[in-house]
Design an enzyme around this catalytic site. Structure first.
Site, short mmCIF file in Angstrom:
data_model
loop_
_atom_site.label_atom_id
_atom_site.label_comp_id
_atom_site.label_asym_id
_atom_site.label_seq_id
_atom_site.Cartn_x
_atom_site.Cartn_y
_atom_site.Cartn_z
N HIS A 285 91.55 24.48 115.70
CA HIS A 285 92.14 24.69 114.34
C HIS A 285 93.34 25.65 114.27
CE1 HIS A 285 91.44 25.00 109.86
NE2 HIS A 285 91.92 26.15 110.12
N LEU B 162 91.15 28.70 105.49
CA LEU B 162 91.71 29.75 104.37
C LEU B 162 92.97 29.24 103.64
CD1 LEU B 162 90.69 32.78 106.32
CD2 LEU B 162 89.42 31.81 104.38
N HIS C 295 97.39 25.84 113.52
CA HIS C 295 98.27 26.59 112.68
C HIS C 295 99.60 27.04 113.39
CE1 HIS C 295 95.77 27.04 108.94
NE2 HIS C 295 94.75 27.23 109.49
ZN ZN Z 1 92.92 27.36 108.89
#
Ligand code: ZN
Length: 189
Positions: free
Chosen positions: A143, A103, A147
């Site tokens: 993932h 995103l 972050h």
């Molecule tokens: Zn991401």
């Protein structure tokens, strides 16, 4: 619950290592509201997961959910999971090449993820959990943990496979979805 603005690559907060949440802080309104905002923001953006630093809060909280997701139709369904101070342990050397999006990044591309991981986290009630995740679900977990360490997909993607979503749909989606659907059916989640 509030849909928050999602930071894009280049924003410095995406590059910091998020801090641990203390057990005492989990029950505090600020943390509970942050969890609600993460869920709302992820669902609004059709994400399959989001980490707190993507909405500008560098604390170790992430949420995941897959439910008929139009952005990732090949991902197996996964009920809402709120993970505070998430960690994982790699269980074996099996890996898979996944074409991942994010995103916070306008491109997607191929990278390698571990297939079998044992994860540990605390939920929003303060209860500790341990479970094994596999396949694409394990990939999403890795993932989101990336972050929280300030790591983005572009750090791991083979740069020659970078693609906009439009060109991915046009040239790469069919072969990727066919391969990854077979893989997901084989390993489960
Ligand atoms: Zn991401």
């Amino acid at each position: 619950m509030t849909v928050r603005r999602i930071l894009s690559i280049g924003h410095p907060t995406l590059r910091v290592r998020a801090g641990e949440v203390t057990r005492h802080d989990i029950s505090r309104p600020a943390i509970q509201e942050l969890v609600d905002d993460l869920i709302d923001t992820m669902r609004h953006a059709n994400g399959s997961g989001i980490a707190a630093n993507q909405i500008g809060e560098p604390v170790r909280i992430m949420v995941m959910e897959v439910d008929d997701n139009p952005r990732y139709p090949y991902k197996p369904p996964f009920p809402l999971l709120v993970a505070i101070n998430p960690e994982y342990e790699i269980l074996d050397d099996r890996t898979v090449i996944i074409n991942e999006g994010c995103l916070s990044v306008p491109l997607r591309g191929e990278l390698e993820r571990h297939v079998n991981v044992r994860v540990r986290y605390t939920d929003r009630q303060g209860t500790d959990h341990e479970r094994v995740l596999r396949g694409l679900t394990a990939g999403t977990w890795q993932h989101e943990c990336d972050h929280l360490d300030g790591v983005l997909v572009v750090d791991r993607i083979d740069p020659r496979t970078l693609s906009t979503w439009e060109e991915f749909d046009r040239y790469h989606r069919d072969s990727f979805v066919e391969r990854i659907t077979r893989f997901a059916a084989e390993v489960g989640s």
